[in-house]
Design a protein around this motif. Structure first.
Motif, PDB file in Angstrom:
ATOM      1  N   GLU A 196     -23.779   4.459 -35.603  1.00 30.68           N
ATOM      2  CA  GLU A 196     -22.319   4.531 -35.509  1.00 30.68           C
ATOM      3  C   GLU A 196     -21.859   4.698 -34.066  1.00 30.68           C
ATOM      4  OE1 GLU A 196     -20.982   6.501 -39.751  1.00 30.68           O
ATOM      5  OE2 GLU A 196     -21.996   7.773 -38.281  1.00 30.68           O
ATOM      6  N   ASN A 197     -22.556   5.535 -33.307  1.00 29.20           N
ATOM      7  CA  ASN A 197     -22.197   5.745 -31.906  1.00 29.20           C
ATOM      8  C   ASN A 197     -22.393   4.471 -31.086  1.00 29.20           C
ATOM      9  OD1 ASN A 197     -21.600   8.450 -32.441  1.00 29.20           O
ATOM     10  ND2 ASN A 197     -23.667   9.129 -31.926  1.00 29.20           N
ATOM     11  N   ARG A 198     -23.476   3.729 -31.378  1.00 30.92           N
ATOM     12  CA  ARG A 198     -23.722   2.477 -30.673  1.00 30.92           C
ATOM     13  C   ARG A 198     -22.611   1.471 -30.973  1.00 30.92           C
ATOM     14  NH1 ARG A 198     -27.941   0.764 -33.169  1.00 30.92           N
ATOM     15  NH2 ARG A 198     -29.375   2.169 -32.101  1.00 30.92           N
ATOM     16  N   GLY A 199     -22.223   1.390 -32.244  1.00 28.24           N
ATOM     17  CA  GLY A 199     -21.141   0.487 -32.625  1.00 28.24           C
ATOM     18  C   GLY A 199     -19.827   0.862 -31.973  1.00 28.24           C
ATOM     19  N   PHE A 200     -19.579   2.162 -31.879  1.00 26.29           N
ATOM     20  CA  PHE A 200     -18.356   2.632 -31.232  1.00 26.29           C
ATOM     21  C   PHE A 200     -18.311   2.213 -29.768  1.00 26.29           C
ATOM     22  CE2 PHE A 200     -16.557   5.900 -28.458  1.00 26.29           C
ATOM     23  CZ  PHE A 200     -15.229   5.889 -28.862  1.00 26.29           C
ATOM     24  N   LEU A 201     -19.409   2.427 -29.049  1.00 30.30           N
ATOM     25  CA  LEU A 201     -19.451   2.094 -27.628  1.00 30.30           C
ATOM     26  C   LEU A 201     -19.322   0.590 -27.405  1.00 30.30           C
ATOM     27  CD1 LEU A 201     -22.212   4.549 -26.344  1.00 30.30           C
ATOM     28  CD2 LEU A 201     -19.750   4.667 -25.901  1.00 30.30           C
ATOM     29  N   GLU A 202     -19.947  -0.200 -28.269  1.00 25.82           N
ATOM     30  CA  GLU A 202     -19.829  -1.656 -28.156  1.00 25.82           C
ATOM     31  C   GLU A 202     -18.385  -2.094 -28.336  1.00 25.82           C
ATOM     32  OE1 GLU A 202     -22.507  -3.144 -31.076  1.00 25.82           O
ATOM     33  OE2 GLU A 202     -24.320  -2.788 -29.860  1.00 25.82           O
ATOM     34  N   ALA A 203     -17.709  -1.521 -29.337  1.00 25.14           N
ATOM     35  CA  ALA A 203     -16.305  -1.860 -29.581  1.00 25.14           C
ATOM     36  C   ALA A 203     -15.430  -1.387 -28.423  1.00 25.14           C
ATOM     37  CB  ALA A 203     -15.839  -1.219 -30.891  1.00 25.14           C
ATOM     38  N   LEU A 204     -15.770  -0.258 -27.853  1.00 29.45           N
ATOM     39  CA  LEU A 204     -14.999   0.290 -26.741  1.00 29.45           C
ATOM     40  C   LEU A 204     -15.067  -0.634 -25.522  1.00 29.45           C
ATOM     41  CD1 LEU A 204     -13.342   2.848 -26.041  1.00 29.45           C
ATOM     42  CD2 LEU A 204     -15.438   3.821 -25.093  1.00 29.45           C
ATOM     43  N   LEU A 206     -15.765  -3.842 -25.578  1.00 31.41           N
ATOM     44  CA  LEU A 206     -15.109  -5.098 -25.933  1.00 31.41           C
ATOM     45  C   LEU A 206     -13.598  -4.976 -25.805  1.00 31.41           C
ATOM     46  CD1 LEU A 206     -17.201  -6.307 -28.996  1.00 31.41           C
ATOM     47  CD2 LEU A 206     -17.051  -7.402 -26.761  1.00 31.41           C
ATOM     48  N   CYS A 207     -13.056  -3.822 -26.236  1.00 29.90           N
ATOM     49  CA  CYS A 207     -11.614  -3.616 -26.169  1.00 29.90           C
ATOM     50  C   CYS A 207     -11.113  -3.607 -24.730  1.00 29.90           C
ATOM     51  CB  CYS A 207     -11.242  -2.305 -26.852  1.00 29.90           C
ATOM     52  SG  CYS A 207     -11.176  -2.386 -28.658  1.00 29.90           S
ATOM     53  N   GLN A 208     -11.998  -3.303 -23.805  1.00 24.67           N
ATOM     54  CA  GLN A 208     -11.631  -3.281 -22.404  1.00 24.67           C
ATOM     55  C   GLN A 208     -12.024  -4.558 -21.675  1.00 24.67           C
ATOM     56  OE1 GLN A 208     -11.589   0.951 -20.560  1.00 24.67           O
ATOM     57  NE2 GLN A 208     -13.628   0.628 -21.406  1.00 24.67           N
ATOM     58  N   GLY A 209     -12.661  -5.488 -22.396  1.00 28.13           N
ATOM     59  CA  GLY A 209     -13.088  -6.720 -21.757  1.00 28.13           C
ATOM     60  C   GLY A 209     -14.244  -6.524 -20.813  1.00 28.13           C
ATOM     61  N   LYS A 210     -15.087  -5.503 -21.099  1.00 27.65           N
ATOM     62  CA  LYS A 210     -16.227  -5.212 -20.239  1.00 27.65           C
ATOM     63  C   LYS A 210     -17.534  -5.462 -20.986  1.00 27.65           C
ATOM     64  CE  LYS A 210     -13.967  -1.546 -17.547  1.00 27.65           C
ATOM     65  NZ  LYS A 210     -14.065  -0.118 -17.109  1.00 27.65           N
ATOM     66  N   LYS A 211     -18.600  -5.624 -20.226  1.00 22.27           N
ATOM     67  CA  LYS A 211     -19.930  -5.732 -20.786  1.00 22.27           C
ATOM     68  C   LYS A 211     -20.602  -4.370 -20.691  1.00 22.27           C
ATOM     69  CE  LYS A 211     -20.778 -10.632 -19.793  1.00 22.27           C
ATOM     70  NZ  LYS A 211     -21.688 -11.605 -19.140  1.00 22.27           N
ATOM     71  N   GLN A 212     -21.243  -3.983 -21.806  1.00 24.54           N
ATOM     72  CA  GLN A 212     -21.903  -2.687 -21.827  1.00 24.54           C
ATOM     73  C   GLN A 212     -23.138  -2.724 -20.936  1.00 24.54           C
ATOM     74  OE1 GLN A 212     -22.467  -1.244 -25.758  1.00 24.54           O
ATOM     75  NE2 GLN A 212     -23.299   0.736 -25.144  1.00 24.54           N
ATOM     76  N   LEU A 213     -23.329  -1.668 -20.143  1.00 25.35           N
ATOM     77  CA  LEU A 213     -24.482  -1.605 -19.239  1.00 25.35           C
ATOM     78  C   LEU A 213     -25.755  -1.309 -20.008  1.00 25.35           C
ATOM     79  CD1 LEU A 213     -22.897   0.443 -16.318  1.00 25.35           C
ATOM     80  CD2 LEU A 213     -23.131  -2.025 -16.512  1.00 25.35           C
TER      81      LEU A 213
END
Length: 213
Positions: A196-204, A206-213
């Motif tokens: 759930e935490n991983r999904g949250f960070l991925e969505a976060l 995406l909502c900012q138009g950034k790629k997760q590090l």
């Protein structure tokens, strides 16, 4: 009447034990009642060292609030309680409340929860493991994070629309703009499972138009 949350809500940060006891003593000197909300304290590994329960006998002006609804994830049951050593105050509380303040089903749920020690230990361990991961992800996304000790985190985004977009993505966040001294763009999130935490960070990201590090 003085109200304090330990840990604090929504920051999740704890007060030094020496300061809490100093506040308690000062309240007694001023004939003030200290109501200490320890409902989230059960999530902490060092909860036994932080609680003021051992001070109840010495300080009749202390009332401690506890709840089953947080650690055992049964908010809908509405099962909470207070502890104090002042017999007269206890009678006054009983007289001012509803005749049936706690349902039989809630009582049975509370009794059952008391035997779930293994579950409670797993939850504490999960929170301790996952909270630093969430803190790291939030900071990588450019947010200011108040690194608390509870099962939730407060962060500042400077974007008052982020909450709506995250909710649309399936990840609702608590808007904390109505807290004193907080502002639009301040949000509180729960520390959940790794998936759930991983999904949250991925969505976060995406909502900012950034790629997760």
């Amino acid at each position: 009447l003085v109200f304090l949350c330990e840990p604090n809500n929504p920051t999740g940060q704890c007060t030094k034990h020496s300061l809490l006891t100093a506040i308690l003593e000062r309240c007694r000197e001023c004939s003030a009642l200290l109501v200490l909300d320890e409902c989230f304290l059960e999530f902490l590994p060092d909860r036994k060292e932080r609680t003021l329960l051992p001070y109840l006998g010495q300080y009749p002006n202390l009332v401690i609030l506890r709840a089953f609804t947080k650690l055992y994830a049964m908010a809908g049951v509405r099962l909470g309680y207070c502890v104090c050593s002042d017999a007269k105050r206890k009678e006054q509380l009983m007289e001012s409340g509803q005749p049936w303040g706690v349902s039989l089903l809630a009582q049975e749920a509370g009794v059952a929860a008391l035997s779930e020690q293994a579950y409670a230990d797993r939850v504490r361990k999960l929170v301790e493991q996952q909270r630093p991961i969430l803190v790291k992800g939030l900071r990588q996304a450019g947010f200011t994070v108040w690194e608390g000790k509870a099962n939730y985190l407060l962060f500042r985004s400077h974007d008052a629309t982020l909450g709506k977009r995250m909710e649309e993505a399936g990840f609702p966040m608590r808007d904390c703009s109505n807290y004193h001294n907080l502002q639009p763009g301040d949000y509180r999130i729960a520390v959940r499972t790794e998936e759930e935490n991983r999904g949250f960070l991925e969505a976060l990201f995406l909502c900012q138009g950034k790629k997760q590090l």
